[in-house]
Motif scaffolding. Structure first.
Motif, PDB file in Angstrom:
ATOM      1  N   TYR A 151       0.812  -1.223   0.000  1.00  0.00           N
ATOM      2  CA  TYR A 151       0.000   0.000   0.000  1.00  0.00           C
ATOM      3  C   TYR A 151       0.842   1.268   0.000  1.00  0.00           C
ATOM      4  CZ  TYR A 151       0.769   0.131   5.062  1.00  0.00           C
ATOM      5  OH  TYR A 151       1.332   0.162   6.286  1.00  0.00           O
ATOM      6  N   ALA A 152       2.143   1.098   0.084  1.00  0.00           N
ATOM      7  CA  ALA A 152       3.002   2.285  -0.028  1.00  0.00           C
ATOM      8  C   ALA A 152       4.292   1.874  -0.722  1.00  0.00           C
ATOM      9  CB  ALA A 152       3.296   2.857   1.361  1.00  0.00           C
ATOM     10  N   SER A 153       4.803   2.744  -1.543  1.00  0.00           N
ATOM     11  CA  SER A 153       6.069   2.460  -2.221  1.00  0.00           C
ATOM     12  C   SER A 153       7.020   3.643  -2.031  1.00  0.00           C
ATOM     13  CB  SER A 153       5.822   2.225  -3.718  1.00  0.00           C
ATOM     14  OG  SER A 153       5.407   3.427  -4.327  1.00  0.00           O
ATOM     15  N   ILE A 154       8.286   3.332  -2.175  1.00  0.00           N
ATOM     16  CA  ILE A 154       9.294   4.376  -1.984  1.00  0.00           C
ATOM     17  C   ILE A 154       9.092   5.500  -3.002  1.00  0.00           C
ATOM     18  CG2 ILE A 154      11.785   4.848  -2.098  1.00  0.00           C
ATOM     19  CD1 ILE A 154      12.132   1.980  -0.872  1.00  0.00           C
ATOM     20  N   ASP A 155       8.728   5.115  -4.256  1.00  0.00           N
ATOM     21  CA  ASP A 155       8.485   6.117  -5.303  1.00  0.00           C
ATOM     22  C   ASP A 155       7.359   7.079  -4.915  1.00  0.00           C
ATOM     23  OD1 ASP A 155      10.434   5.319  -6.965  1.00  0.00           O
ATOM     24  OD2 ASP A 155       9.128   4.406  -8.488  1.00  0.00           O
ATOM     25  N   ARG A 156       6.228   6.547  -4.464  1.00  0.00           N
ATOM     26  CA  ARG A 156       5.032   7.356  -4.187  1.00  0.00           C
ATOM     27  C   ARG A 156       5.058   7.980  -2.802  1.00  0.00           C
ATOM     28  NH1 ARG A 156       1.824   3.071  -5.854  1.00  0.00           N
ATOM     29  NH2 ARG A 156       1.314   2.790  -3.635  1.00  0.00           N
ATOM     30  N   ASN A 157       5.544   7.196  -1.805  1.00  0.00           N
ATOM     31  CA  ASN A 157       5.368   7.591  -0.405  1.00  0.00           C
ATOM     32  C   ASN A 157       6.659   7.859   0.341  1.00  0.00           C
ATOM     33  OD1 ASN A 157       3.438   5.156  -1.239  1.00  0.00           O
ATOM     34  ND2 ASN A 157       2.239   6.663  -0.110  1.00  0.00           N
ATOM     35  N   GLY A 158       7.745   7.450  -0.249  1.00  0.00           N
ATOM     36  CA  GLY A 158       9.020   7.591   0.454  1.00  0.00           C
ATOM     37  C   GLY A 158       9.344   6.392   1.324  1.00  0.00           C
ATOM     38  N   PHE A 159       8.428   5.449   1.419  1.00  0.00           N
ATOM     39  CA  PHE A 159       8.669   4.212   2.177  1.00  0.00           C
ATOM     40  C   PHE A 159       7.847   3.086   1.560  1.00  0.00           C
ATOM     41  CE2 PHE A 159       5.072   6.379   4.036  1.00  0.00           C
ATOM     42  CZ  PHE A 159       4.140   5.375   4.229  1.00  0.00           C
ATOM     43  N   GLU A 160       8.269   1.855   1.838  1.00  0.00           N
ATOM     44  CA  GLU A 160       7.542   0.689   1.341  1.00  0.00           C
ATOM     45  C   GLU A 160       6.826   0.016   2.500  1.00  0.00           C
ATOM     46  OE1 GLU A 160       9.602  -1.766  -1.550  1.00  0.00           O
ATOM     47  OE2 GLU A 160       8.892  -3.585  -0.553  1.00  0.00           O
ATOM     48  N   ALA A 161       5.560  -0.375   2.300  1.00  0.00           N
ATOM     49  CA  ALA A 161       4.810  -1.059   3.364  1.00  0.00           C
ATOM     50  C   ALA A 161       3.724  -1.928   2.758  1.00  0.00           C
ATOM     51  CB  ALA A 161       4.198  -0.047   4.333  1.00  0.00           C
ATOM     52  N   ARG A 162       3.342  -2.957   3.487  1.00  0.00           N
ATOM     53  CA  ARG A 162       2.341  -3.919   3.007  1.00  0.00           C
ATOM     54  C   ARG A 162       1.265  -4.163   4.043  1.00  0.00           C
ATOM     55  NH1 ARG A 162       6.671  -4.865   0.426  1.00  0.00           N
ATOM     56  NH2 ARG A 162       6.646  -5.628  -1.713  1.00  0.00           N
ATOM     57  N   ARG A 163       0.072  -4.421   3.538  1.00  0.00           N
ATOM     58  CA  ARG A 163      -1.038  -4.857   4.385  1.00  0.00           C
ATOM     59  C   ARG A 163      -0.991  -6.376   4.448  1.00  0.00           C
ATOM     60  NH1 ARG A 163      -5.765  -2.020   4.589  1.00  0.00           N
ATOM     61  NH2 ARG A 163      -5.054  -0.924   2.739  1.00  0.00           N
ATOM     62  N   LEU A 164      -1.020  -6.948   5.660  1.00  0.00           N
ATOM     63  CA  LEU A 164      -1.032  -8.397   5.841  1.00  0.00           C
ATOM     64  C   LEU A 164      -2.389  -8.803   6.388  1.00  0.00           C
ATOM     65  CD1 LEU A 164       2.379  -8.926   7.759  1.00  0.00           C
ATOM     66  CD2 LEU A 164       2.009  -8.835   5.282  1.00  0.00           C
ATOM     67  N   VAL A 165      -3.113  -9.644   5.650  1.00  0.00           N
ATOM     68  CA  VAL A 165      -4.373 -10.196   6.159  1.00  0.00           C
ATOM     69  C   VAL A 165      -4.140 -11.687   6.340  1.00  0.00           C
ATOM     70  CG1 VAL A 165      -6.849 -10.490   5.763  1.00  0.00           C
ATOM     71  CG2 VAL A 165      -5.684  -8.437   4.919  1.00  0.00           C
ATOM     72  N   LEU A 166      -3.983 -12.099   7.596  1.00  0.00           N
ATOM     73  CA  LEU A 166      -3.578 -13.474   7.892  1.00  0.00           C
ATOM     74  C   LEU A 166      -4.583 -14.123   8.827  1.00  0.00           C
ATOM     75  CD1 LEU A 166       0.206 -12.836   8.748  1.00  0.00           C
ATOM     76  CD2 LEU A 166      -0.799 -13.274   6.494  1.00  0.00           C
ATOM     77  N   SER A 167      -4.972 -15.355   8.520  1.00  0.00           N
ATOM     78  CA  SER A 167      -5.751 -16.146   9.479  1.00  0.00           C
ATOM     79  C   SER A 167      -4.922 -16.363  10.728  1.00  0.00           C
ATOM     80  CB  SER A 167      -6.094 -17.498   8.862  1.00  0.00           C
ATOM     81  OG  SER A 167      -6.477 -18.412   9.879  1.00  0.00           O
ATOM     82  N   SER A 168      -5.590 -16.451  11.877  1.00  0.00           N
ATOM     83  CA  SER A 168      -4.866 -16.772  13.112  1.00  0.00           C
ATOM     84  C   SER A 168      -4.349 -18.217  13.083  1.00  0.00           C
ATOM     85  CB  SER A 168      -5.763 -16.531  14.323  1.00  0.00           C
ATOM     86  OG  SER A 168      -7.017 -17.156  14.176  1.00  0.00           O
TER      87      SER A 168
END
Ligand SMILES: [Zn+2]
Length: 207
Positions: free
Chosen positions: A30-47
Motif C-alpha cells: 500500500y506504499a512504495s518508496i516512489d510514491r510515499n518515500g517508504f515501502e509497506a504492506r497490508r497483511l491479512v492473515l488467518s490466526s
C-alpha cells in the motif's frame, strides 16, 4: 559448542498452503518508496495460517488466549519424539510416546517436509489418537507441537489438549533435524484475546 539454530517455521506468502476451513494470506503493498518515500504492506492473515499456535479458546469458550501464556511455557527445553514417516493417515498412539513425557513436546513425523503442497497434506496427515492426548495431559504437558497441519481430523484431540490448558502448535517443519531434545522458542504475537496466531518457532538441538 552450541549447535546452530534450526528454523521450524514455514514461510508466509500468498502461496502458504492453508486449510479449507481458513483462507489464504492476503498480502498487498500500500506504499512504495516512489510514491510515499517508504515501502509497506497490508497483511491479512488467518490466526491459523502456516506455522501457528492454538490457544485453548480456539475450541473452549472463553478459555485462555495467546496472550495469556508465560514466556516460560513457550521457551525452554522441548522433548522431541521422533515418530518417523509412517505414510498417509498414520495414527500416533499412547505407546508411541516415551515413558517419561516432558512439559514441552514436539512430535516429529517428517510430514511437512515430505508432503507440504501435496493434495493429501491436509486430508491424510499423521494424527494423535485420543489416548496419546490423555497421556500428555496426565504427564502435565503444557505445549505440544507437530510437523503436520493438525493434531486430529475429528476435533477430539484438540478438545482434550486445549481443554486441559495445553497449547498446540501446528504446521511446524524441520523437527526431524532436532534429535531427541532441543532448546526452542515458539512465539506468537501477543494478540489480545487471540484464539491462535502464526508463530516464529526456532530450536537449537541439544546433543
Ligand atoms: Zn490451529
Amino acid at each position: 559448542v552450541s549447535e546452530p539454530y534450526v528454523d521450524l517455521t514455514l514461510p508466509i506468502w500468498e502461496g502458504t498452503p492453508f486449510h479449507p476451513n481458513h483462507f489464504a494470506a492476503e498480502i498487498s503493498q500500500y506504499a512504495s518508496i516512489d510514491r510515499n518515500g517508504f515501502e509497506a504492506r497490508r497483511l491479512v492473515l488467518s490466526s491459523h495460517l502456516g506455522t501457528h499456535i492454538d490457544a485453548p479458546r480456539h475450541y473452549i469458550p472463553d478459555a485462555g488466549s495467546v496472550d495469556d501464556f508465560a514466556l516460560d511455557t513457550l521457551i525452554g527445553t522441548y522433548q522431541v519424539v521422533q515418530i518417523g514417516e509412517r505414510g498417509p493417515g498414520a495414527k500416533i498412539g499412547a505407546d508411541d510416546l516415551p515413558s517419561e513425557i516432558a512439559t514441552r513436546v514436539f512430535i516429529a513425523t517428517g510430514w511437512s517436509e515430505s508432503h507440504l503442497g501435496d493434495p493429501d497434506y491436509f486430508t491424510a496427515p499423521p494424527v494423535l489418537e485420543l489416548a496419546a492426548a490423555r497421556r500428555l495431559n496426565e504427564s502435565g504437558t503444557r505445549i505440544v507441537g507437530i510437523d503436520g497441519p493438525t493434531v486430529d481430523l475429528d476435533d477430539t484431540v484438540h478438545n482434550a489438549l486445549l481443554g486441559a490448558g495445553c497449547l498446540i502448535v501446528e504446521n511446524l517443519t524441520n523437527l526431524t533435524k532436532l534429535g531427541s531434545a532441543a532448546h526452542a522458542m515458539v512465539l506468537p504475537l501477543p494478540v489480545r484475546g487471540g484464539d491462535g496466531c502464526p508463530v516464529r518457532a526456532i530450536a537449537q538441538p541439544i546433543r
